[in-house]
Every structure is written in structure tokens, then in C-alpha cells.
Design an enzyme around this catalytic site. Structure first.
Site, mmCIF file in Angstrom:
data_model
loop_
_atom_site.group_PDB
_atom_site.id
_atom_site.type_symbol
_atom_site.label_atom_id
_atom_site.label_comp_id
_atom_site.label_asym_id
_atom_site.label_seq_id
_atom_site.Cartn_x
_atom_site.Cartn_y
_atom_site.Cartn_z
ATOM 1 N N MET A 1 -9.702 3.011 -5.403
ATOM 2 C CA MET A 1 -10.180 2.377 -4.185
ATOM 3 C C MET A 1 -11.056 3.359 -3.430
ATOM 4 S SD MET A 1 -6.992 2.252 -1.497
ATOM 5 C CE MET A 1 -6.159 3.782 -1.096
ATOM 6 N N CYS A 2 -12.013 2.832 -2.679
ATOM 7 C CA CYS A 2 -12.936 3.636 -1.885
ATOM 8 C C CYS A 2 -13.017 3.050 -0.478
ATOM 9 C CB CYS A 2 -14.331 3.641 -2.509
ATOM 10 S SG CYS A 2 -14.388 4.323 -4.182
ATOM 11 N N GLY A 3 -13.664 3.767 0.422
ATOM 12 C CA GLY A 3 -13.895 3.283 1.773
ATOM 13 C C GLY A 3 -15.382 3.169 2.034
#
Length: 285
Positions: free
Chosen positions: A1-3
Site C-alpha cells: 500500500m502507498c499514500g
């Protein structure tokens, strides 16, 4: 997951500090790399590298990130490698100059990479599926051609929505995207299933949104300070920012079908035209 996060403010107001704060809030979503791209007129300014937000961005870096709109990214590698070459946002110069930050995974990335090279004649330089998605979007937008109004090149909103719909058709998986089209504005969209989170937020100007100004300073015509699109709660974390609404995925894609209902895209087009005051050119996000 990334932001991921994208911010549009009033002309002359720098957004890099706001994006930095947003990435700090989103740091839990990725600690491998961080990056920011901002736009001032037709010029882009970029800083990205491996490391935490606090280590990647020093004051000397923030001083050169000029502009009233930009996108940011913190990376947790789930595809490709941990090379700094795969730090985001990614950029492609054609068409218009597109910067893109991506959270998610494409399950058909290898197939799309071959299509891009053999059919679309586009080169993908990294092993990241984010660069694949960016080139899919860029190619579909390029295919729509050019539009001139009074001898000036303009971006047609319908062409942008068409390119997004083609991304939905070609790309399989879960993803949320914040993209900046140089000189025009910020674009945010999700996969048809809405698997990855993306929200829209805003911050009102000090003089309020109903101060009677004749000249609108935001896409909605209100006197608002800035708009933001981000993963999770970064857009609403600061006390001056408030959550506007969840960025809804396009409705109507049924399991086993690759056809999108036009009604959902038409409703989004109408909503954006209202935000732009009825104009057909995407002059702001």
C-alpha cells in the site's frame, strides 16, 4: 500500500508545505520512498528519493518546489523494486505533461507492458505497474487529439473522462490515482470497484467562502483556499481542513463484465462542468 495526495490552491499560494504535511500524515502507508511534484505555470518542480518524508525533504528542497498545485506520494513497494528510480510521482511529457501518483496493484501489468511497447509504441523504463498505468492513461488521452479555442491549445474535459474510462477497461486490479496535468489541474480516480481509498477535502479561505467576491478563486466558484485529493484522512487531518466527500468509483461495472455504464460517467461529467462554471475546458481541478 502507498499514500497519495494532490492539492490545488489559489494562484500564488505554495502547496508544497501542505503536501509535505499530508505525506507526513500518510507516512504509515509507505516508508520506502517519498516524492513531490509541483506546477508553477507551465513549469514542473520535483523532489523524490528513498527514505522517510522527513529525510527526503529538507528546507532547501522545499524552497524550490514552487507552484499552487502539486501531487505527492509515499511508497511501500509491492511491485517492481526498491530502486529510487521507482519513487513516485512518475512523469511523462506527452500529452500535455502528466505527473501521476498511484496506490494499488495491477494484476495484468505484464500484459499491458507488452501492449504499450508493441501496439502503443510507448517505452516503460521501470518494473513499476504505476508507470504502466500512467502510460495507459497518457496514450488514451493522446489518441483523442487536440482542441484549440481562439488559437490556444485547450484540454477537453470529455477527453479526460474518456481516457479514464479506457484505463478502467484495460487495467485490472485495485488502484487509486492522483494525477496532475501541467497547466490545467489535478485529476483523481479509483478502480471501478473502489477497492483503494481516495477522498476529497477542502480548506476555506480566511475570509470565508461566501464573502461576495466577484472573481471565483476555486473550481466551485467559492472563495476557498485549497482543495485536496488524498488517501485516507490526510485531507481532513489538519484542523483547518475538512472532509468534503469520498471520491466515488464509477458505478455500474458488474462482475464478469468489462462494460462501464455511461450514466455514471455522464453524471461525473455534469458534476465537473458545474464545478467549472459550465466550461468544457479543464482549467482547474
Amino acid at each position: 500500500m502507498c499514500g497519495i495526495i494532490g492539492v490545488v490552491a489559489q494562484v500564488g499560494q505554495p502547496v508544497a508545505p501542505v503536501i509535505y504535511d499530508g505525506l507526513t500524515v500518510l507516512q504509515h502507508r509507505g516508508q520506502d520512498a517519498a516524492g513531490i511534484v509541483t506546477c508553477e505555470g507551465e513549469h514542473l518542480y520535483q523532489r523524490k528519493a528513498n527514505g522517510l518524508v522527513r529525510d527526503v525533504f529538507q528546507q532547501r528542497h522545499m524552497d524550490i518546489l514552487l507552484g499552487h498545485m502539486g501531487v505527492g506520494h509515499v511508497r511501500y513497494p509491492t511491485a517492481g523494486t526498491s530502486s529510487c528510480a521507482e519513487a513516485q510521482p512518475f512523469y511523462t511529457n506527452s500529452p500535455h505533461g502528466i505527473s501521476l501518483a498511484h496506490n494499488g496493484n495491477l494484476t495484468n501489468a505484464d500484459e499491458l507492458r507488452k501492449q504499450l511497447y508493441n501496439e502503443d509504441l510507448r517505452h516503460v523504463n521501470t518494473g513499476s505497474d504505476s508507470e504502466v498505468l500512467m502510460n495507459i492513461f497518457a496514450h488514451e488521452l493522446l489518441k483523442r487529439g487536440k482542441m484549440y479555442i481562439e488559437d490556444k491549445l485547450r484540454l477537453n474535459v470529455d477527453d479526460v473522462f474518456h481516457a479514464v474510462s479506457k484505463v478502467h477497461e484495460r487495467c485490472r486490479g485495485g488502484y487509486a490515482i492522483v494525477s496532475m496535468i501541467t497547466g490545467y489541474g489535478i485529476l483523481g480516480f479509483r478502480d471501478p470497484w473502489g477497492i483503494r481509498p481516495l477522498i476529497l477535502g477542502r480548506r476555506d479561505a480566511e475570509n470565508g467562502k461566501d464573502d461576495g467576491e466577484k472573481e471565483p478563486v476555486s473550481p466551485s466558484g467559492a472563495s476557498r483556499d485549497l482543495h485536496s485529493v488524498s488517501t485516507a484522512g490526510a485531507a481532513a487531518d489538519d484542523g483547518d481542513l475538512c472532509l468534503f466527500h469520498d471520491l466515488s468509483p464509477p458505478a455500474g461495472r458488474r462482475r464478469g463484465s468489462r462494460v462501464l455504464r455511461k450514466s455514471s460517467l455522464e453524471s461525473e461529467r455534469r458534476r465537473l462542468r458545474r464545478l467549472l462554471g459550465g466550461r468544457k475546458t479543464a482549467t482547474a481541478a
